[in-house]
Design a protein around this motif. Structure first.
Motif, PDB file in Angstrom:
ATOM      1  N   MET A 169       0.828  -1.207   0.000  1.00 17.74           N
ATOM      2  CA  MET A 169       0.000   0.000   0.000  1.00 17.74           C
ATOM      3  C   MET A 169       0.856   1.249   0.000  1.00 17.74           C
ATOM      4  SD  MET A 169      -3.094  -0.882  -0.277  1.00 17.74           S
ATOM      5  CE  MET A 169      -3.803   0.734   0.019  1.00 17.74           C
ATOM      6  N   GLY A 170       2.005   1.186   0.692  1.00 19.31           N
ATOM      7  CA  GLY A 170       2.925   2.325   0.688  1.00 19.31           C
ATOM      8  C   GLY A 170       3.462   2.602  -0.701  1.00 19.31           C
ATOM      9  N   ILE A 171       3.812   1.531  -1.421  1.00 20.59           N
ATOM     10  CA  ILE A 171       4.320   1.702  -2.793  1.00 20.59           C
ATOM     11  C   ILE A 171       3.239   2.280  -3.700  1.00 20.59           C
ATOM     12  CG2 ILE A 171       5.155   0.457  -4.825  1.00 20.59           C
ATOM     13  CD1 ILE A 171       6.518  -1.508  -2.918  1.00 20.59           C
ATOM     14  N   ILE A 172       2.010   1.772  -3.566  1.00 21.51           N
ATOM     15  CA  ILE A 172       0.902   2.278  -4.377  1.00 21.51           C
ATOM     16  C   ILE A 172       0.635   3.755  -4.073  1.00 21.51           C
ATOM     17  CG2 ILE A 172      -1.579   2.081  -4.800  1.00 21.51           C
ATOM     18  CD1 ILE A 172      -1.303  -0.935  -4.316  1.00 21.51           C
ATOM     19  N   CYS A 173       0.660   4.110  -2.789  1.00 22.87           N
ATOM     20  CA  CYS A 173       0.449   5.516  -2.404  1.00 22.87           C
ATOM     21  C   CYS A 173       1.537   6.414  -2.965  1.00 22.87           C
ATOM     22  CB  CYS A 173       0.396   5.639  -0.884  1.00 22.87           C
ATOM     23  SG  CYS A 173      -1.084   4.942  -0.127  1.00 22.87           S
ATOM     24  N   PHE A 174       2.778   5.936  -2.924  1.00 25.93           N
ATOM     25  CA  PHE A 174       3.889   6.735  -3.461  1.00 25.93           C
ATOM     26  C   PHE A 174       3.721   6.947  -4.955  1.00 25.93           C
ATOM     27  CE2 PHE A 174       8.082   6.969  -5.487  1.00 25.93           C
ATOM     28  CZ  PHE A 174       8.580   8.102  -4.867  1.00 25.93           C
ATOM     29  N   ILE A 175       3.341   5.887  -5.680  1.00 25.73           N
ATOM     30  CA  ILE A 175       3.135   6.020  -7.125  1.00 25.73           C
ATOM     31  C   ILE A 175       2.022   7.005  -7.424  1.00 25.73           C
ATOM     32  CG2 ILE A 175       2.424   4.767  -9.210  1.00 25.73           C
ATOM     33  CD1 ILE A 175       3.792   2.292  -8.059  1.00 25.73           C
ATOM     34  N   ALA A 176       0.944   6.947  -6.625  1.00 27.51           N
ATOM     35  CA  ALA A 176      -0.189   7.837  -6.845  1.00 27.51           C
ATOM     36  C   ALA A 176       0.153   9.290  -6.524  1.00 27.51           C
ATOM     37  CB  ALA A 176      -1.383   7.375  -6.005  1.00 27.51           C
ATOM     38  N   LEU A 177       0.971   9.489  -5.469  1.00 25.58           N
ATOM     39  CA  LEU A 177       1.292  10.851  -5.031  1.00 25.58           C
ATOM     40  C   LEU A 177       2.517  11.432  -5.722  1.00 25.58           C
ATOM     41  CD1 LEU A 177       0.686  10.486  -1.177  1.00 25.58           C
ATOM     42  CD2 LEU A 177      -0.791  11.608  -2.852  1.00 25.58           C
ATOM     43  N   PHE A 178       3.258  10.613  -6.445  1.00 27.65           N
ATOM     44  CA  PHE A 178       4.489  11.107  -7.079  1.00 27.65           C
ATOM     45  C   PHE A 178       4.238  12.261  -8.048  1.00 27.65           C
ATOM     46  CE2 PHE A 178       7.895  10.869 -10.288  1.00 27.65           C
ATOM     47  CZ  PHE A 178       8.995  11.082  -9.463  1.00 27.65           C
ATOM     48  N   PRO A 179       3.238  12.165  -8.943  1.00 21.87           N
ATOM     49  CA  PRO A 179       2.975  13.329  -9.828  1.00 21.87           C
ATOM     50  C   PRO A 179       2.614  14.590  -9.042  1.00 21.87           C
ATOM     51  CG  PRO A 179       1.854  11.360 -10.628  1.00 21.87           C
ATOM     52  CD  PRO A 179       2.358  11.035  -9.262  1.00 21.87           C
ATOM     53  N   VAL A 180       1.868  14.422  -7.942  1.00 19.13           N
ATOM     54  CA  VAL A 180       1.504  15.583  -7.123  1.00 19.13           C
ATOM     55  C   VAL A 180       2.754  16.196  -6.495  1.00 19.13           C
ATOM     56  CG1 VAL A 180       0.120  16.369  -5.173  1.00 19.13           C
ATOM     57  CG2 VAL A 180      -0.741  14.549  -6.650  1.00 19.13           C
ATOM     58  N   LEU A 181       3.687  15.352  -6.050  1.00 13.64           N
ATOM     59  CA  LEU A 181       4.925  15.840  -5.461  1.00 13.64           C
ATOM     60  C   LEU A 181       5.744  16.617  -6.486  1.00 13.64           C
ATOM     61  CD1 LEU A 181       6.960  15.932  -3.118  1.00 13.64           C
ATOM     62  CD2 LEU A 181       7.854  13.726  -3.910  1.00 13.64           C
ATOM     63  N   ILE A 182       5.838  16.092  -7.697  1.00 15.54           N
ATOM     64  CA  ILE A 182       6.575  16.789  -8.760  1.00 15.54           C
ATOM     65  C   ILE A 182       5.915  18.122  -9.085  1.00 15.54           C
ATOM     66  CG2 ILE A 182       7.285  16.681 -11.176  1.00 15.54           C
ATOM     67  CD1 ILE A 182       8.895  14.911  -9.272  1.00 15.54           C
ATOM     68  N   LEU A 183       4.573  18.134  -9.125  1.00 14.97           N
ATOM     69  CA  LEU A 183       3.854  19.388  -9.383  1.00 14.97           C
ATOM     70  C   LEU A 183       4.122  20.398  -8.276  1.00 14.97           C
ATOM     71  CD1 LEU A 183       1.730  20.828 -11.211  1.00 14.97           C
ATOM     72  CD2 LEU A 183      -0.006  19.929  -9.655  1.00 14.97           C
ATOM     73  N   LEU A 184       4.122  19.937  -7.018  1.00 18.08           N
ATOM     74  CA  LEU A 184       4.370  20.816  -5.880  1.00 18.08           C
ATOM     75  C   LEU A 184       5.768  21.419  -5.947  1.00 18.08           C
ATOM     76  CD1 LEU A 184       3.476  21.991  -3.153  1.00 18.08           C
ATOM     77  CD2 LEU A 184       4.312  19.898  -2.074  1.00 18.08           C
ATOM     78  N   LEU A 185       6.778  20.597  -6.219  1.00 17.00           N
ATOM     79  CA  LEU A 185       8.148  21.092  -6.326  1.00 17.00           C
ATOM     80  C   LEU A 185       8.298  22.050  -7.505  1.00 17.00           C
ATOM     81  CD1 LEU A 185      10.180  17.831  -5.550  1.00 17.00           C
ATOM     82  CD2 LEU A 185       9.834  19.808  -4.057  1.00 17.00           C
ATOM     83  N   SER A 186       7.631  21.738  -8.607  1.00 15.32           N
ATOM     84  CA  SER A 186       7.736  22.605  -9.794  1.00 15.32           C
ATOM     85  C   SER A 186       7.102  23.966  -9.553  1.00 15.32           C
ATOM     86  CB  SER A 186       7.059  21.924 -10.993  1.00 15.32           C
ATOM     87  OG  SER A 186       7.707  20.715 -11.325  1.00 15.32           O
ATOM     88  N   SER A 187       6.143  24.035  -8.624  1.00 19.97           N
ATOM     89  CA  SER A 187       5.498  25.318  -8.354  1.00 19.97           C
ATOM     90  C   SER A 187       6.443  26.308  -7.683  1.00 19.97           C
ATOM     91  CB  SER A 187       4.254  25.105  -7.481  1.00 19.97           C
ATOM     92  OG  SER A 187       4.619  24.680  -6.163  1.00 19.97           O
ATOM     93  N   PHE A 188       7.547  25.830  -7.147  1.00 20.86           N
ATOM     94  CA  PHE A 188       8.537  26.706  -6.523  1.00 20.86           C
ATOM     95  C   PHE A 188       9.689  27.046  -7.468  1.00 20.86           C
ATOM     96  CE2 PHE A 188       6.549  24.553  -2.907  1.00 20.86           C
ATOM     97  CZ  PHE A 188       6.226  25.637  -2.107  1.00 20.86           C
TER      98      PHE A 188
END
Length: 279
Positions: free
Chosen positions: A17-36
Protein backbone atom coordinates in the motif's frame (compact mmCIF):
# COMPACT_ATOMS: atom_id res chain seq x y z
CA UNK A 1 2.76 -19.80 13.69
CA UNK A 2 -0.50 -18.16 12.71
CA UNK A 3 0.55 -14.94 14.43
CA UNK A 4 3.82 -14.93 12.49
CA UNK A 5 1.97 -15.44 9.20
CA UNK A 6 -0.48 -12.71 10.13
CA UNK A 7 2.32 -10.25 10.93
CA UNK A 8 4.14 -11.13 7.69
CA UNK A 9 0.98 -10.67 5.65
CA UNK A 10 0.25 -7.36 7.37
CA UNK A 11 3.81 -6.16 6.73
CA UNK A 12 3.62 -7.11 3.05
CA UNK A 13 0.23 -5.43 2.73
CA UNK A 14 1.53 -2.23 4.36
CA UNK A 15 4.60 -2.16 2.11
CA UNK A 16 2.43 -2.76 -0.95
CA UNK A 17 0.00 0.00 0.00
CA UNK A 18 2.92 2.32 0.69
CA UNK A 19 4.32 1.70 -2.79
CA UNK A 20 0.90 2.28 -4.38
CA UNK A 21 0.45 5.52 -2.40
CA UNK A 22 3.89 6.73 -3.46
CA UNK A 23 3.13 6.02 -7.13
CA UNK A 24 -0.19 7.84 -6.85
CA UNK A 25 1.29 10.85 -5.03
CA UNK A 26 4.49 11.11 -7.08
CA UNK A 27 2.97 13.33 -9.83
CA UNK A 28 1.50 15.58 -7.12
CA UNK A 29 4.92 15.84 -5.46
CA UNK A 30 6.57 16.79 -8.76
CA UNK A 31 3.85 19.39 -9.38
CA UNK A 32 4.37 20.82 -5.88
CA UNK A 33 8.15 21.09 -6.33
CA UNK A 34 7.74 22.60 -9.79
CA UNK A 35 5.50 25.32 -8.35
CA UNK A 36 8.54 26.71 -6.52
CA UNK A 37 10.69 26.87 -9.66
CA UNK A 38 11.29 30.23 -11.39
CA UNK A 39 8.94 30.94 -14.27
CA UNK A 40 11.89 31.39 -16.65
CA UNK A 41 13.11 27.86 -15.90
CA UNK A 42 9.62 26.46 -16.34
CA UNK A 43 9.35 28.20 -19.70
CA UNK A 44 12.69 26.77 -20.79
CA UNK A 45 12.45 23.15 -19.65
CA UNK A 46 8.87 22.65 -18.45
CA UNK A 47 8.02 20.17 -15.69
CA UNK A 48 10.92 17.74 -15.30
CA UNK A 49 12.45 15.44 -12.71
CA UNK A 50 15.81 17.20 -12.79
CA UNK A 51 16.17 20.85 -11.76
CA UNK A 52 18.39 23.12 -9.69
CA UNK A 53 17.20 22.92 -6.07
CA UNK A 54 19.03 26.15 -5.22
CA UNK A 55 16.68 28.12 -7.49
CA UNK A 56 13.50 27.12 -5.69
CA UNK A 57 11.57 30.13 -4.36
CA UNK A 58 8.06 31.34 -3.57
CA UNK A 59 7.90 34.00 -6.31
CA UNK A 60 5.15 32.16 -8.19
CA UNK A 61 2.90 32.16 -5.13
CA UNK A 62 3.72 35.80 -4.39
CA UNK A 63 2.69 36.63 -7.95
CA UNK A 64 -0.64 34.86 -7.49
CA UNK A 65 -1.38 36.68 -4.22
CA UNK A 66 -0.31 40.12 -5.42
CA UNK A 67 -0.86 40.39 -9.19
CA UNK A 68 -2.98 37.54 -10.58
CA UNK A 69 -6.40 39.16 -10.04
CA UNK A 70 -8.16 36.96 -12.57
CA UNK A 71 -7.06 33.80 -10.76
CA UNK A 72 -8.87 34.71 -7.56
CA UNK A 73 -12.07 35.53 -9.46
CA UNK A 74 -11.92 32.05 -11.00
CA UNK A 75 -11.31 30.60 -7.54
CA UNK A 76 -14.34 32.39 -6.08
CA UNK A 77 -16.50 31.30 -9.01
CA UNK A 78 -15.48 27.65 -8.51
CA UNK A 79 -16.14 27.85 -4.77
CA UNK A 80 -19.60 29.38 -5.25
CA UNK A 81 -20.61 26.88 -7.93
CA UNK A 82 -19.25 23.89 -5.98
CA UNK A 83 -20.88 24.86 -2.68
CA UNK A 84 -24.26 25.51 -4.32
CA UNK A 85 -24.01 22.27 -6.30
CA UNK A 86 -23.16 20.20 -3.20
CA UNK A 87 -25.94 21.68 -1.06
CA UNK A 88 -28.69 21.47 -3.69
CA UNK A 89 -27.58 18.07 -4.96
CA UNK A 90 -27.58 16.55 -1.48
CA UNK A 91 -30.96 18.10 -0.68
CA UNK A 92 -32.88 17.12 -3.81
CA UNK A 93 -31.08 13.85 -4.64
CA UNK A 94 -31.52 12.54 -1.09
CA UNK A 95 -35.25 13.33 -1.19
CA UNK A 96 -35.71 11.58 -4.53
CA UNK A 97 -33.63 8.57 -3.53
CA UNK A 98 -35.44 8.31 -0.19
CA UNK A 99 -38.85 8.46 -1.87
CA UNK A 100 -37.90 5.74 -4.34
CA UNK A 101 -36.73 3.52 -1.48
CA UNK A 102 -39.46 3.80 1.17
CA UNK A 103 -42.68 4.75 -0.65
CA UNK A 104 -44.86 2.71 -2.99
CA UNK A 105 -46.51 4.74 -5.73
CA UNK A 106 -47.65 4.24 -9.30
CA UNK A 107 -44.77 4.37 -11.78
CA UNK A 108 -42.09 3.95 -9.10
CA UNK A 109 -40.20 1.21 -10.92
CA UNK A 110 -40.52 3.03 -14.23
CA UNK A 111 -39.11 6.20 -12.70
CA UNK A 112 -36.21 4.29 -11.18
CA UNK A 113 -35.65 2.66 -14.57
CA UNK A 114 -35.26 6.13 -16.10
CA UNK A 115 -32.68 6.99 -13.43
CA UNK A 116 -30.66 3.87 -14.26
CA UNK A 117 -31.03 4.53 -17.99
CA UNK A 118 -29.72 8.10 -17.66
CA UNK A 119 -26.76 6.70 -15.74
CA UNK A 120 -25.79 4.79 -18.88
CA UNK A 121 -26.14 7.78 -21.21
CA UNK A 122 -22.89 9.76 -21.73
CA UNK A 123 -23.18 13.39 -20.70
CA UNK A 124 -21.87 14.45 -24.12
CA UNK A 125 -25.15 13.24 -25.66
CA UNK A 126 -27.17 15.41 -23.27
CA UNK A 127 -25.10 18.56 -23.71
CA UNK A 128 -26.83 19.88 -26.81
CA UNK A 129 -30.43 19.74 -25.48
CA UNK A 130 -29.24 21.03 -22.09
CA UNK A 131 -27.45 23.95 -23.75
CA UNK A 132 -30.57 24.72 -25.81
CA UNK A 133 -32.55 24.81 -22.56
CA UNK A 134 -30.03 27.22 -21.04
CA UNK A 135 -30.33 29.51 -24.08
CA UNK A 136 -34.14 29.42 -23.96
CA UNK A 137 -34.12 30.12 -20.22
CA UNK A 138 -31.58 32.93 -20.53
CA UNK A 139 -29.14 31.18 -18.18
CA UNK A 140 -26.04 31.25 -20.39
CA UNK A 141 -23.02 32.78 -18.62
CA UNK A 142 -24.62 32.49 -15.18
CA UNK A 143 -24.02 30.39 -12.08
CA UNK A 144 -27.51 28.92 -12.44
CA UNK A 145 -26.69 27.70 -15.94
CA UNK A 146 -23.80 25.65 -14.57
CA UNK A 147 -25.52 24.42 -11.42
CA UNK A 148 -29.10 23.54 -12.44
CA UNK A 149 -28.34 20.51 -14.68
CA UNK A 150 -26.24 19.00 -11.86
CA UNK A 151 -28.47 19.33 -8.79
CA UNK A 152 -30.34 16.03 -9.29
CA UNK A 153 -27.54 13.75 -10.42
CA UNK A 154 -28.66 10.21 -11.35
CA UNK A 155 -25.67 8.66 -9.58
CA UNK A 156 -26.58 10.53 -6.39
CA UNK A 157 -30.23 9.46 -6.61
CA UNK A 158 -29.19 5.83 -7.13
CA UNK A 159 -26.72 6.05 -4.24
CA UNK A 160 -29.24 7.52 -1.78
CA UNK A 161 -31.91 5.02 -2.82
CA UNK A 162 -29.60 2.10 -2.13
CA UNK A 163 -28.68 3.53 1.25
CA UNK A 164 -32.29 4.33 2.20
CA UNK A 165 -33.31 0.71 1.48
CA UNK A 166 -31.45 -0.22 4.65
CA UNK A 167 -33.15 2.31 6.92
CA UNK A 168 -35.38 0.97 9.73
CA UNK A 169 -38.88 1.69 8.47
CA UNK A 170 -40.37 0.98 11.90
CA UNK A 171 -39.23 4.45 12.91
CA UNK A 172 -41.53 5.92 10.25
CA UNK A 173 -44.53 4.06 11.64
CA UNK A 174 -43.70 5.18 15.18
CA UNK A 175 -43.35 8.80 14.04
CA UNK A 176 -46.69 8.67 12.21
CA UNK A 177 -48.38 7.40 15.36
CA UNK A 178 -46.89 10.38 17.22
CA UNK A 179 -48.43 12.70 14.63
CA UNK A 180 -45.34 13.61 12.63
CA UNK A 181 -45.74 14.65 8.99
CA UNK A 182 -43.90 12.90 6.17
CA UNK A 183 -41.58 15.89 5.83
CA UNK A 184 -40.94 15.81 9.56
CA UNK A 185 -40.13 12.11 9.40
CA UNK A 186 -37.64 12.72 6.61
CA UNK A 187 -35.86 15.78 8.00
CA UNK A 188 -35.93 14.93 11.71
CA UNK A 189 -35.56 11.14 11.72
CA UNK A 190 -34.45 9.62 8.43
CA UNK A 191 -32.09 12.30 7.14
CA UNK A 192 -29.88 12.15 10.28
CA UNK A 193 -29.64 8.38 9.77
CA UNK A 194 -28.44 9.04 6.22
CA UNK A 195 -25.54 11.23 7.40
CA UNK A 196 -22.82 8.76 6.28
CA UNK A 197 -24.28 8.68 2.77
CA UNK A 198 -24.53 12.48 2.74
CA UNK A 199 -20.86 12.77 3.72
CA UNK A 200 -19.71 10.32 1.07
CA UNK A 201 -21.77 11.95 -1.65
CA UNK A 202 -20.66 15.45 -0.58
CA UNK A 203 -17.07 14.43 -1.34
CA UNK A 204 -17.94 12.83 -4.68
CA UNK A 205 -20.22 15.65 -5.82
CA UNK A 206 -17.79 18.30 -4.61
CA UNK A 207 -14.91 16.68 -6.44
CA UNK A 208 -16.94 16.37 -9.62
CA UNK A 209 -18.16 19.96 -9.50
CA UNK A 210 -14.74 21.41 -8.62
CA UNK A 211 -13.02 19.61 -11.51
CA UNK A 212 -15.86 20.01 -14.01
CA UNK A 213 -14.49 21.48 -17.22
CA UNK A 214 -16.69 20.62 -20.19
CA UNK A 215 -20.11 21.92 -19.11
CA UNK A 216 -18.88 25.25 -17.62
CA UNK A 217 -16.78 25.72 -20.78
CA UNK A 218 -19.96 25.49 -22.86
CA UNK A 219 -22.20 27.65 -20.65
CA UNK A 220 -19.83 30.38 -19.46
CA UNK A 221 -18.72 33.15 -21.81
CA UNK A 222 -16.90 35.96 -20.01
CA UNK A 223 -13.52 35.73 -18.31
CA UNK A 224 -14.88 37.00 -14.98
CA UNK A 225 -17.33 34.07 -14.88
CA UNK A 226 -14.81 31.32 -15.65
CA UNK A 227 -14.17 28.55 -13.15
CA UNK A 228 -10.67 27.41 -12.23
CA UNK A 229 -10.35 24.58 -14.78
CA UNK A 230 -11.37 26.90 -17.61
CA UNK A 231 -9.33 29.85 -16.36
CA UNK A 232 -6.16 27.80 -15.95
CA UNK A 233 -6.66 26.35 -19.44
CA UNK A 234 -6.70 29.89 -20.91
CA UNK A 235 -3.17 30.46 -19.59
CA UNK A 236 -1.78 28.15 -22.28
CA UNK A 237 -2.03 29.92 -25.64
CA UNK A 238 -0.06 30.00 -28.91
CA UNK A 239 1.14 33.47 -27.92
CA UNK A 240 2.52 32.66 -24.49
CA UNK A 241 2.30 30.30 -21.55
CA UNK A 242 1.93 31.64 -17.99
CA UNK A 243 3.50 28.68 -16.25
CA UNK A 244 4.12 30.67 -13.07
CA UNK A 245 0.35 31.05 -12.47
CA UNK A 246 -0.57 27.72 -14.03
CA UNK A 247 1.63 25.47 -11.88
CA UNK A 248 1.28 27.31 -8.56
CA UNK A 249 -2.43 27.87 -9.23
CA UNK A 250 -2.94 24.18 -9.93
CA UNK A 251 -1.38 23.30 -6.58
CA UNK A 252 -3.71 25.68 -4.76
CA UNK A 253 -6.76 24.18 -6.43
CA UNK A 254 -6.19 21.01 -4.39
CA UNK A 255 -6.68 22.81 -1.05
CA UNK A 256 -10.54 22.95 -1.04
CA UNK A 257 -10.77 19.26 -1.98
CA UNK A 258 -8.41 18.30 0.84
CA UNK A 259 -10.45 20.38 3.30
CA UNK A 260 -13.68 18.80 2.04
CA UNK A 261 -12.28 15.28 2.43
CA UNK A 262 -10.91 15.99 5.90
CA UNK A 263 -14.29 17.36 6.98
CA UNK A 264 -16.28 14.37 5.67
CA UNK A 265 -13.72 11.56 5.84
CA UNK A 266 -15.27 9.86 8.86
CA UNK A 267 -18.50 9.43 6.90
CA UNK A 268 -16.87 8.40 3.62
CA UNK A 269 -16.19 4.71 4.26
CA UNK A 270 -19.42 4.24 6.23
CA UNK A 271 -21.40 5.91 3.45
CA UNK A 272 -19.94 3.68 0.75
CA UNK A 273 -21.08 0.54 2.57
CA UNK A 274 -24.65 1.51 1.49
CA UNK A 275 -27.41 0.20 3.66
CA UNK A 276 -25.57 -1.21 6.62
CA UNK A 277 -28.67 -1.04 8.85
CA UNK A 278 -31.53 -3.40 8.19
CA UNK A 279 -34.99 -2.83 9.60
Amino acid sequence: MNNAKSRTFKWIANVGMGIICFIALFPVLILLLSSFRPSSELMRSGISLTFDWSKLNIDNYLYIFTQADGYWQWYINSLIISVITIVLSLFFSSMVGYALAVYDFKGKNLFFGFVVFILMVPFEILMLPLFQMMITSGLVNTYAGVVLPMIVAPIAVFFFRQYALGLPLQLMDAARIDGSTEYGIFFKIMLPLMTPSLGAMAILQGLGSWNNFLWPLIVLRSNDMFTLPIGLATLLTPYGNNYDVLIAGSVMTVIPIIILFIFFQRYFVAGLTVGGVKG
